[in-house]
Motif scaffolding. Sequence first.
Motif, PDB file in Angstrom:
ATOM      1  N   ARG A 229      27.447  -6.767  79.749  1.00  0.00           N
ATOM      2  CA  ARG A 229      26.334  -7.559  80.280  1.00  0.00           C
ATOM      3  C   ARG A 229      24.987  -6.948  79.873  1.00  0.00           C
ATOM      4  NH1 ARG A 229      27.558 -10.962  84.663  1.00  0.00           N
ATOM      5  NH2 ARG A 229      29.638 -11.823  84.379  1.00  0.00           N
ATOM      6  N   ALA A 230      24.916  -5.614  79.873  1.00  0.00           N
ATOM      7  CA  ALA A 230      23.680  -4.928  79.465  1.00  0.00           C
ATOM      8  C   ALA A 230      23.373  -5.228  78.004  1.00  0.00           C
ATOM      9  CB  ALA A 230      23.809  -3.425  79.689  1.00  0.00           C
ATOM     10  N   ALA A 231      24.413  -5.288  77.178  1.00  0.00           N
ATOM     11  CA  ALA A 231      24.223  -5.607  75.761  1.00  0.00           C
ATOM     12  C   ALA A 231      23.709  -7.037  75.597  1.00  0.00           C
ATOM     13  CB  ALA A 231      25.535  -5.420  75.001  1.00  0.00           C
ATOM     14  N   THR A 232      24.215  -7.955  76.416  1.00  0.00           N
ATOM     15  CA  THR A 232      23.743  -9.350  76.370  1.00  0.00           C
ATOM     16  C   THR A 232      22.260  -9.424  76.706  1.00  0.00           C
ATOM     17  OG1 THR A 232      25.928 -10.178  77.029  1.00  0.00           O
ATOM     18  CG2 THR A 232      24.056 -11.663  77.351  1.00  0.00           C
ATOM     19  N   SER A 233      21.860  -8.764  77.772  1.00  0.00           N
ATOM     20  CA  SER A 233      20.443  -8.747  78.155  1.00  0.00           C
ATOM     21  C   SER A 233      19.599  -8.076  77.077  1.00  0.00           C
ATOM     22  CB  SER A 233      20.257  -8.024  79.492  1.00  0.00           C
ATOM     23  OG  SER A 233      20.833  -8.754  80.546  1.00  0.00           O
ATOM     24  N   GLY A 234      20.135  -6.997  76.512  1.00  0.00           N
ATOM     25  CA  GLY A 234      19.414  -6.277  75.467  1.00  0.00           C
ATOM     26  C   GLY A 234      19.182  -7.127  74.237  1.00  0.00           C
ATOM     27  N   ARG A 235      20.118  -8.012  73.952  1.00  0.00           N
ATOM     28  CA  ARG A 235      19.969  -8.937  72.824  1.00  0.00           C
ATOM     29  C   ARG A 235      18.947 -10.035  73.149  1.00  0.00           C
ATOM     30  NH1 ARG A 235      24.630 -11.101  73.019  1.00  0.00           N
ATOM     31  NH2 ARG A 235      24.078 -13.231  73.533  1.00  0.00           N
ATOM     32  N   LEU A 236      19.056 -10.598  74.334  1.00  0.00           N
ATOM     33  CA  LEU A 236      18.180 -11.714  74.722  1.00  0.00           C
ATOM     34  C   LEU A 236      16.722 -11.297  74.853  1.00  0.00           C
ATOM     35  CD1 LEU A 236      20.423 -13.553  77.339  1.00  0.00           C
ATOM     36  CD2 LEU A 236      19.639 -14.469  75.159  1.00  0.00           C
ATOM     37  N   VAL A 237      16.495 -10.035  75.255  1.00  0.00           N
ATOM     38  CA  VAL A 237      15.119  -9.587  75.457  1.00  0.00           C
ATOM     39  C   VAL A 237      14.353  -9.547  74.127  1.00  0.00           C
ATOM     40  CG1 VAL A 237      15.353  -7.068  75.230  1.00  0.00           C
ATOM     41  CG2 VAL A 237      13.760  -8.017  76.903  1.00  0.00           C
ATOM     42  N   LEU A 238      15.096  -9.566  73.016  1.00  0.00           N
ATOM     43  CA  LEU A 238      14.463  -9.583  71.685  1.00  0.00           C
ATOM     44  C   LEU A 238      14.207 -10.996  71.179  1.00  0.00           C
ATOM     45  CD1 LEU A 238      16.643  -6.811  69.980  1.00  0.00           C
ATOM     46  CD2 LEU A 238      14.355  -6.551  70.972  1.00  0.00           C
ATOM     47  N   SER A 239      14.664 -12.002  71.933  1.00  0.00           N
ATOM     48  CA  SER A 239      14.487 -13.391  71.494  1.00  0.00           C
ATOM     49  C   SER A 239      13.010 -13.757  71.450  1.00  0.00           C
ATOM     50  CB  SER A 239      15.234 -14.349  72.431  1.00  0.00           C
ATOM     51  OG  SER A 239      14.609 -14.364  73.704  1.00  0.00           O
ATOM     52  N   GLU A 240      12.703 -14.710  70.595  1.00  0.00           N
ATOM     53  CA  GLU A 240      11.312 -15.154  70.445  1.00  0.00           C
ATOM     54  C   GLU A 240      10.769 -15.674  71.777  1.00  0.00           C
ATOM     55  OE1 GLU A 240       8.973 -18.259  67.572  1.00  0.00           O
ATOM     56  OE2 GLU A 240      10.809 -17.358  66.780  1.00  0.00           O
ATOM     57  N   PHE A 241      11.606 -16.411  72.491  1.00  0.00           N
ATOM     58  CA  PHE A 241      11.205 -16.968  73.793  1.00  0.00           C
ATOM     59  C   PHE A 241      10.752 -15.852  74.739  1.00  0.00           C
ATOM     60  CE2 PHE A 241      11.775 -18.214  78.149  1.00  0.00           C
ATOM     61  CZ  PHE A 241      11.421 -19.551  78.198  1.00  0.00           C
ATOM     62  N   THR A 242      11.602 -14.824  74.862  1.00  0.00           N
ATOM     63  CA  THR A 242      11.304 -13.740  75.805  1.00  0.00           C
ATOM     64  C   THR A 242      10.106 -12.912  75.353  1.00  0.00           C
ATOM     65  OG1 THR A 242      13.594 -13.654  76.552  1.00  0.00           O
ATOM     66  CG2 THR A 242      12.266 -11.693  76.933  1.00  0.00           C
ATOM     67  N   LYS A 243      10.018 -12.645  74.057  1.00  0.00           N
ATOM     68  CA  LYS A 243       8.866 -11.887  73.552  1.00  0.00           C
ATOM     69  C   LYS A 243       7.552 -12.596  73.876  1.00  0.00           C
ATOM     70  CE  LYS A 243      10.473  -8.117  71.651  1.00  0.00           C
ATOM     71  NZ  LYS A 243      10.147  -6.819  72.295  1.00  0.00           N
ATOM     72  N   GLU A 244       7.548 -13.912  73.717  1.00  0.00           N
ATOM     73  CA  GLU A 244       6.340 -14.691  74.029  1.00  0.00           C
ATOM     74  C   GLU A 244       6.032 -14.641  75.526  1.00  0.00           C
ATOM     75  OE1 GLU A 244       4.024 -16.213  72.055  1.00  0.00           O
ATOM     76  OE2 GLU A 244       5.105 -15.100  70.491  1.00  0.00           O
ATOM     77  N   LYS A 245       7.078 -14.773  76.326  1.00  0.00           N
ATOM     78  CA  LYS A 245       6.912 -14.722  77.784  1.00  0.00           C
ATOM     79  C   LYS A 245       6.346 -13.382  78.239  1.00  0.00           C
ATOM     80  CE  LYS A 245       8.149 -18.370  80.232  1.00  0.00           C
ATOM     81  NZ  LYS A 245       7.347 -18.878  81.368  1.00  0.00           N
TER      82      LYS A 245
END
Length: 250
Positions: A229-245
Amino acid sequence: MSKPYVKQNIVNEVVYIEFFHPAHNSLPGNVLAELAQTITDAGNNKDVKVIVLKSGGDRTFCAGASFEELINIDDAATGKVFFSGFANVINAMRKCPKFIIGRIQGKTVGGGVGLAASTDYCMATKFAAIKLSELNIGIGPFVVGPAIERKIGLSAMSQIAIDANSFYPAEWAEQKGLFTQVYESTEALDNAVKATAEHLCTYNPEAMVEMKKVFWSGTDNWDDLLAERAATSGRLVLSEFTKEKLKTYK
């Protein structure tokens, strides 16, 4: 400004473990690591029969992960390490052979809800509203989800995870089984926590160890599950959506 800390105090065979951070008790990696180790050590301390988990200050129990660290994540490996912080504390609480009482004096968000859900007996004030805000920034409560689902069920966990803007009142959390009791004031909460913890010290320690195993049965895979689960969050936090947020929080 006060500095972050993790400290403990043993009174009448009860260890009170307290964490604090000036940013609404949000927890960076180094504080989470110290908290996990302190819980593990308390579990192995023969002079301690019961653990109370609490935080400093009176307004917020825990605002979750440190945004300052979150904003600076720039690769998946760092992201996994960051999100493993709460996983390590939850697993330390799960494996601890002693009952852990949660003392929730104020609002709690994200990872803080996971900590509350990982205690064995959780008591709160009426000010202890809860929120899972992760979806707001393009991730989800992946690491803390299993602990919260175990306590309040998939339906209630799904509700607060999807409704990521809303605080749910302490009474709701009590109805769903996260909190055992809700008190009118911090003073009343502290009196009840002390009385409950000290009464538990009169019970057979071996019986409590066996009861703890029963409470946490079916979670033996959580070392691997929470790491995934930590790896999933770690991947998503690099998404363009999250970076913009996250830019809006700088």
